[in-house]
Design an enzyme around this catalytic site. Structure first.
Site, PDB file in Angstrom:
ATOM      1  N   LYS A  53       0.851  -1.201   0.000  1.00  0.00           N
ATOM      2  CA  LYS A  53       0.000   0.000   0.000  1.00  0.00           C
ATOM      3  C   LYS A  53       0.884   1.248   0.000  1.00  0.00           C
ATOM      4  CE  LYS A  53      -3.822  -2.540   1.872  1.00  0.00           C
ATOM      5  NZ  LYS A  53      -4.584  -3.088   2.968  1.00  0.00           N
ATOM      6  N   GLN A  97      -5.196  -1.916   9.067  1.00  0.00           N
ATOM      7  CA  GLN A  97      -5.018  -3.249   8.479  1.00  0.00           C
ATOM      8  C   GLN A  97      -5.623  -4.311   9.404  1.00  0.00           C
ATOM      9  OE1 GLN A  97      -3.514  -3.716   5.358  1.00  0.00           O
ATOM     10  NE2 GLN A  97      -4.241  -5.812   5.588  1.00  0.00           N
ATOM     11  N   ASP A 120     -11.542   2.004   2.976  1.00  0.00           N
ATOM     12  CA  ASP A 120     -11.824   0.567   2.838  1.00  0.00           C
ATOM     13  C   ASP A 120     -13.326   0.319   2.662  1.00  0.00           C
ATOM     14  OD1 ASP A 120      -9.748  -1.226   2.696  1.00  0.00           O
ATOM     15  OD2 ASP A 120      -9.415  -1.309   4.868  1.00  0.00           O
TER      16      ASP A 120
END
Ligand code: NAP
Length: 283
Positions: A53, A97, A120
């Site tokens: 990322k 995460q 997300d």
């Protein structure tokens, strides 16, 4: 013989576009998209995802911050960091995460993220927006699947679409995105009876189960577009999908390989969401 959908190529073209959009946004508005990624503990797979990322951000010219926190981080410390990032104008997207270490409450962390920075698309506000079809952020993996289907020129409208898997991050939002494109959508799961009968109806079959080589040629209609979201490790360490490529590929019209199909798309879609979040701040 199916045409292979090259996720690396499609992903590279998305990043090329984002690079240009970044340059324009900086020049016109002085805004550089910024992504903050939080990782707690040292799960090896999560570390790889976070590094990728970070690299993705650099590639398209974004500002990025990575917070690598120790496994013993408390819930209060984590929430405090999220709140700090919520009010940081350099940061347009925040991502924690998952999975988190067991003593931390993932739902509470997701709820703490400002929905406008929830790139997300896991916050219930964004999940709800996806449900009603009025959304800025697309859930990353399903959005990658949609971009791959679109890259084949397939018109989803009116097609029989079958999704195997009903997880909150893949199966359910995938079904919604296909529905928004006017597909006739069926969702299958572990309790589905006569699975092969259902999957054989599919013009577009999206498989997200997490079982190596589960979908075989006899479960697929001639000419179907087959998208394999699965990522499984074989005993020899090799990555493999949920679709038995050898028996399905001769029947499908298009198929994604694993690796090199859906996988490369997910981070590009995260970068796309971060761009959207940055653009949404333009007054
Ligand atoms: P998950 O949360 O474990 O969900 C799996 C789904 O598959 C469940 O809905 C389950 O049904 C269903 N299922 C399991 N066995 C089945 C069977 N025999 N027949 C029909 N359905 C069955 O998994 P996930 O997070 O959605 O991930 C799925 C796969 O995609 C995994 O391999 C994961 O690694 C991969 N993935 C890839 C990416 C990427 O970027 N490429 C991103 C996310 C996930 P029930 O609900 O009834 O249990």
């Amino acid at each position: 013989m199916a045409k292979i959908i090259n996720g690396k190529e499609v992903s590279a073209s998305v990043r090329e576009e984002l690079k240009k959009e970044t340059a324009e946004l900086v020049e016109k508005y002085g805004i550089r998209p910024g992504l903050a990624v939080i990782i707690v503990g040292d799960d090896p797979a999560s570390k790889v995802y976070v590094n990728n990322k970070e690299k993705g951000c650099a590639e398209v010219g974004y500002y990025s911050e990575v917070y690598r926190l120790p496994a013993e981080t408390t819930q209060e410390e984590l929430i405090a960091l999220v709140q700090k990032l919520n009010s940081d104008d350099k940061i347009h997207g925040i991502l924690c995460q998952l999975p988190l270490p067991k003593h931390l409450d993932e739902n509470e962390v997701i709820l703490a993220i400002n929905p406008d920075k929830d790139v997300d698309a896991f916050h219930p506000v964004n999940v709800g927006r996806i449900m009603i079809g009025d959304y800025s952020f697309l859930p990353c993996t399903p959005a990658g699947v949609m971009t791959l289907i679109e890259s084949t020129g397939t018109d989803i409208s009116g097609k029989e679409c079958v999704v195997i898997g009903r997880s909150n991050i893949v199966g359910k939002p995938q079904a919604m995105l296909l529905l928004h494109k006017n597909g006739t959508v069926t969702i299958c799961h572990s309790r589905t009876k006569n699975l092969a009968e259902v999957t054989r109806r599919a013009d577009i079959l999206v498989v997200a189960i997490g079982k190596a080589d589960f979908v075989t040629g006899d479960m697929v209609k001639e000419g179907a577009v087959v998208i394999d979201v699965g990522m499984n490790r074989r005993a020899d360490g090799k990555l493999t999908g949920d679709v038995d490529f050898a028996s399905v590929e001769p029947k499908a019209s298009y198929i994604t390989p694993v690796p090199g199909g859906v996988g490369p798309m997910t981070i590009s879609m995260l970068l796309r969401n971060t761009m959207t979040a940055a653009k949404n701040t333009i007054k």
